[in-house]
Design an enzyme around this catalytic site. Structure first.
Site, PDB file in Angstrom:
ATOM      1  N   TRP A 109       0.910  -1.137   0.431  1.00  0.00           N
ATOM      2  CA  TRP A 109      -0.130   0.328  -0.287  1.00  0.00           C
ATOM      3  C   TRP A 109       0.830   1.393   0.067  1.00  0.00           C
ATOM      4  O   TRP A 109       0.604   1.912  -0.561  1.00  0.00           O
ATOM      5  CB  TRP A 109      -1.165   0.020   1.121  1.00  0.00           C
ATOM      6  CG  TRP A 109      -2.463  -0.974   1.103  1.00  0.00           C
ATOM      7  CD1 TRP A 109      -2.192  -1.931   1.772  1.00  0.00           C
ATOM      8  CD2 TRP A 109      -3.176  -1.515  -0.025  1.00  0.00           C
ATOM      9  NE1 TRP A 109      -3.734  -2.896   1.236  1.00  0.00           N
ATOM     10  CE2 TRP A 109      -3.870  -2.289   0.029  1.00  0.00           C
ATOM     11  CE3 TRP A 109      -3.797  -0.306  -1.270  1.00  0.00           C
ATOM     12  CZ2 TRP A 109      -4.310  -2.241  -0.831  1.00  0.00           C
ATOM     13  CZ3 TRP A 109      -4.561  -0.446  -1.852  1.00  0.00           C
ATOM     14  CH2 TRP A 109      -5.217  -1.437  -1.701  1.00  0.00           C
ATOM     15  N   ASP A 179      -1.154   6.651   6.380  1.00  0.00           N
ATOM     16  CA  ASP A 179      -2.616   5.402   6.494  1.00  0.00           C
ATOM     17  C   ASP A 179      -2.382   4.286   7.415  1.00  0.00           C
ATOM     18  O   ASP A 179      -1.448   3.416   7.170  1.00  0.00           O
ATOM     19  CB  ASP A 179      -1.675   5.590   5.164  1.00  0.00           C
ATOM     20  CG  ASP A 179      -3.195   3.907   3.974  1.00  0.00           C
ATOM     21  OD1 ASP A 179      -3.674   4.018   5.342  1.00  0.00           O
ATOM     22  OD2 ASP A 179      -3.470   3.319   2.885  1.00  0.00           O
ATOM     23  N   LYS A 203     -12.712  -2.234   6.911  1.00  0.00           N
ATOM     24  CA  LYS A 203     -11.333  -3.295   7.037  1.00  0.00           C
ATOM     25  C   LYS A 203     -10.954  -3.085   8.680  1.00  0.00           C
ATOM     26  O   LYS A 203     -11.815  -3.950   9.145  1.00  0.00           O
ATOM     27  CB  LYS A 203      -9.356  -3.073   7.253  1.00  0.00           C
ATOM     28  CG  LYS A 203      -9.339  -3.203   6.017  1.00  0.00           C
ATOM     29  CD  LYS A 203      -9.620  -2.415   4.794  1.00  0.00           C
ATOM     30  CE  LYS A 203      -8.658  -2.587   3.727  1.00  0.00           C
ATOM     31  NZ  LYS A 203      -7.588  -2.600   2.781  1.00  0.00           N
TER      32      LYS A 203
HETATM   33  C1  LIG Z   1      -7.514  -1.581   1.995  1.00  0.00           C
HETATM   34  C2  LIG Z   1      -6.487  -0.756   2.081  1.00  0.00           C
HETATM   35  C3  LIG Z   1      -6.290   0.821   1.173  1.00  0.00           C
HETATM   36  C4  LIG Z   1      -7.197   1.062   0.281  1.00  0.00           C
HETATM   37  O1  LIG Z   1      -8.135   1.528   0.864  1.00  0.00           O
HETATM   38  P1  LIG Z   1      -9.183   1.607  -0.476  1.00  0.00           P
HETATM   39  O2  LIG Z   1     -10.968   2.109   0.512  1.00  0.00           O
HETATM   40  O3  LIG Z   1      -9.414   0.032  -1.589  1.00  0.00           O
HETATM   41  O4  LIG Z   1      -9.132   2.223  -1.011  1.00  0.00           O
HETATM   42  C5  LIG Z   1      -5.202   1.663   1.557  1.00  0.00           C
HETATM   43  N1  LIG Z   1      -4.628   1.287   2.170  1.00  0.00           N
HETATM   44  C6  LIG Z   1      -3.880   0.366   3.103  1.00  0.00           C
HETATM   45  C7  LIG Z   1      -3.220   0.042   4.601  1.00  0.00           C
HETATM   46  C8  LIG Z   1      -5.351  -0.677   3.030  1.00  0.00           C
HETATM   47  O5  LIG Z   1      -5.283  -2.105   4.042  1.00  0.00           O
END
Ligand SMILES: *Cc1c(COP(=O)(O)O)cnc(C)c1O
Length: 369
Positions: A109, A179, A203
């Protein structure tokens, strides 16, 4: 009509969208036809109605209490997922500046976040764990961070590789942008260290459709004036996340998850204790069968949220997955880019689910070793 009931629910180890707290789902079901006081469903009412405004304000206040935020911070509810934040962060905080943003790449990511930032301004990669297949975090001596960087970007938990920062990074001055999509609300944070925290909800915090952005208000001054309206953090902050129609249902459900964390779990310190206990149950199994299960993460960098491992005998993986599924343990297949297994054990995964998986793994190893 569907006949499946709560008894049909499996232990869901999916990486996301992922397990939600059962009391939250029950509350949604109870209120689905009529949100108390609104005379209609949350799906049907205006985002300008006083009932919805109360829902959104409560969700925001709960997040602020859980994270210990004061009025130096703004909390935004946006759409477009974490992926749009990969762009909005550099568009708002880097465009037109000469000092680079520094990116710490600890997995898949972070790499994608970097690719978007490179389109917007000067970027410097200060660490990339590719050579060891993103199995560990940088040691502090490996990072040379510039106090005058436009910002430093990290991914607190790399969902695919299963490695997680164990402490809040000290950048030495530059705003820290994190993030936190897959470990948001899994533990308390030292909020003083952060400039921006962003997380898609699906998540660890709710359903798909809403992304939370926590931003230090002083950083809003960097937003260029001429951005497309939706891309401007300042627009969203000035409109209290009502610049356009917010994802009302997702914000409502996220608010219920935050309420569950505050009132049932008892806050993020308590959540962290539970999360540590749950993760330990699975890592103990990896450590007990080190020639059968091959953990991906360096032990000191192991994630509390995503436990990643392969079987030393890859030909057994299909059998592992099908027998697990037969016992109601679902969603264990690892991400296609790394293979193997991944058990995502977010806040809402009950300890019973983790215990059932640990028992299954011990028994499977004993049978095949
Ligand atoms: C799932 C995830 C993303 C992407 O998220 P979206 O909502 O699909 O854009 C980005 N960063 C991390 C750490 C993730 O687990």
């Amino acid at each position: 009509m569907a006949t499946d009931t709560v008894q049909s629910r499996v232990f869901n180890f999916s990486a996301g969208p992922a397990v939600m707290p059962l009391p939250v789902l029950e509350r949604i079901r109870e209120e689905m036809l009529c949100l108390p006081g609104a005379g209609a469903s949350i799906l049907e009412i205006s985002h300008r109605s006083k009932e919805y405004i109360a829902v959104q304000q409560q969700a925001k206040q709960r997040l602020m209490r859980l994270l210990g935020l004061d009025d130096r911070f703004e909390v935004l509810f946006l759409q477009g997922g974490a992926r749009l934040q990969f762009s909005m962060v550099p568009i708002n905080l880097l465009r037109g500046r000469t000092q680079p943003a520094q990116y710490v790449i600890t997995g898949s990511w972070g790499k994608k976040a970097l690719e978007e930032a490179q389109k917007e301004g000067p970027v410097e990669v200060v660490y990339d764990g590719k050579s060891h297949n993103y199995s560990r975090l940088p040691d502090p001596s490996e990072l040379s961070l510039a106090a005058d960087a436009s910002y430093v970007h990290i991914t607190s938990n790399e969902t695919i590789q299963g490695i997680q920062f164990q402490t809040d990074l000290d950048t030495g001055g530059a705003p820290l942008v994190c993030d936190a999509s897959s470990d948001f609300l899994c533990r308390p944070l030292d909020i003083e260290r952060y400039g921006v925290i962003y997380a898609c909800a699906q998540k660890n915090a709710g359903p798909a459709g809403v992304t939370v952005v926590v931003i230090r208000k002083e950083l809003l001054e960097r937003t260029p004036d001429n951005l497309p309206g939706y891309l401007s953090y300042r627009n969203h902050a000035e409109a209290d996340s009502m610049w356009n129609t917010p994802p009302t249902f997702a914000v409502y459900a996220l608010g219920l998850v935050a309420q569950w964390l505050e009132e049932t779990v008892g806050g993020l310190d308590k959540m962290l204790e539970v999360n540590k206990r749950k993760a330990a149950r699975l890592y103990e199994v990896l450590d007990a069968y080190p020639t059968f299960y091959l953990g991906h993460a360096r032990p000191e960098d192991r994630s509390l949220m995503n436990v990643t491992f392969r079987l030393a005998q890859p030909e057994l993986e299909a059998e592992f997955l099908s027998q697990a599924a037969a016992q109601g343990l679902s969603g264990l297949k690892g991400h296609r880019s790394v293979g193997g297994m991944r058990a995502s054990i977010y806040n809402a995964m009950p300890i019973e689910g983790v215990a059932a998986l640990a028992d299954f793994m011990r028994e499977f190893a004993a049978r095949h070793a």
